[in-house]
Design a protein around this motif. Sequence first.
Motif, short mmCIF file in Angstrom:
data_model
loop_
_atom_site.label_atom_id
_atom_site.label_comp_id
_atom_site.label_asym_id
_atom_site.label_seq_id
_atom_site.Cartn_x
_atom_site.Cartn_y
_atom_site.Cartn_z
N LYS A 71 0.84 -1.20 0.00
CA LYS A 71 0.00 0.00 0.00
C LYS A 71 0.87 1.25 0.00
CE LYS A 71 -2.62 1.59 3.62
NZ LYS A 71 -3.67 1.45 4.64
N ARG A 72 1.94 1.25 0.80
CA ARG A 72 3.01 2.26 0.76
C ARG A 72 4.14 1.61 0.01
NH1 ARG A 72 6.26 4.10 4.26
NH2 ARG A 72 6.26 6.30 3.83
N CYS A 73 4.32 1.96 -1.22
CA CYS A 73 5.21 1.25 -2.14
C CYS A 73 6.55 1.98 -2.24
CB CYS A 73 4.50 1.22 -3.50
SG CYS A 73 5.12 0.03 -4.63
N GLY A 74 7.57 1.43 -1.56
CA GLY A 74 8.89 2.03 -1.66
C GLY A 74 9.49 1.74 -3.03
N VAL A 106 8.46 7.03 -2.02
CA VAL A 106 7.33 6.17 -1.69
C VAL A 106 6.16 6.56 -2.57
CG1 VAL A 106 5.67 5.55 0.10
CG2 VAL A 106 8.07 5.85 0.69
N TRP A 107 5.56 5.58 -3.20
CA TRP A 107 4.32 5.79 -3.95
C TRP A 107 3.17 5.36 -3.05
CZ3 TRP A 107 6.78 2.52 -8.33
CH2 TRP A 107 7.62 3.32 -9.11
N LEU A 108 2.25 6.25 -2.79
CA LEU A 108 1.08 5.92 -1.99
C LEU A 108 0.00 5.41 -2.93
CD1 LEU A 108 1.10 9.00 0.39
CD2 LEU A 108 2.04 6.71 0.79
N THR A 143 -5.99 3.74 -0.11
CA THR A 143 -6.58 2.84 0.88
C THR A 143 -7.52 1.82 0.25
OG1 THR A 143 -8.33 4.45 1.28
CG2 THR A 143 -6.42 4.53 2.75
N ARG A 167 -5.32 0.15 -6.30
CA ARG A 167 -3.87 0.06 -6.20
C ARG A 167 -3.18 -0.43 -7.48
NH1 ARG A 167 -4.14 -2.53 -0.29
NH2 ARG A 167 -4.99 -0.69 0.73
N ASP A 170 13.25 6.43 5.22
CA ASP A 170 12.01 5.66 5.15
C ASP A 170 12.31 4.17 5.02
OD1 ASP A 170 9.71 4.38 3.41
OD2 ASP A 170 8.87 6.13 4.41
N ASP A 209 10.44 1.68 3.87
CA ASP A 209 10.02 1.07 2.62
C ASP A 209 11.01 1.39 1.49
OD1 ASP A 209 7.60 -0.18 3.55
OD2 ASP A 209 6.78 1.83 3.72
#
Length: 143
Positions: free
Chosen positions: A10-13, A23-25, A28, A33, A126, A128
Amino acid sequence: MNILAIDPAKRCGFAHSNGRSGVWLLGTHPAARPERLETYIEAAVGRWPTEVLAYDSATFGSRHLHAMRRHNELAGVIQLCAARLEILCWSYPPTQWKARALGSGHANKRGVQRMLHLIYGIDVADEDIADAIGNGEFSFPTQ
């Protein structure tokens, strides 16, 4: 070789071999996604020369079936993007690259951050992003 490494979640490092990371958000709502990840990958590859997409092929065991399903869905998006962009795609179990880099495949995200700082002098704020950097750095096929 130019690598875009991704820690799909979901929080894509992400980390690129040119030093860019972030980080790509992905949001939710799980249904949104895959499309968001595809958009981010295509934009990154369009901006930065990329020959390889590398990503964690994490397994979570039977206790986390929903997390595993969502992770596999994002891994499929990465594979599809690589095929469509005609670039290589490497998946690598995180425990395997962590064992190569750290001597233990069970390092947590904080452990990866410490390893990047102590061994390579890379400070990553970060967790991620740290995982994505580790995946890109140590996921080269060993053949």
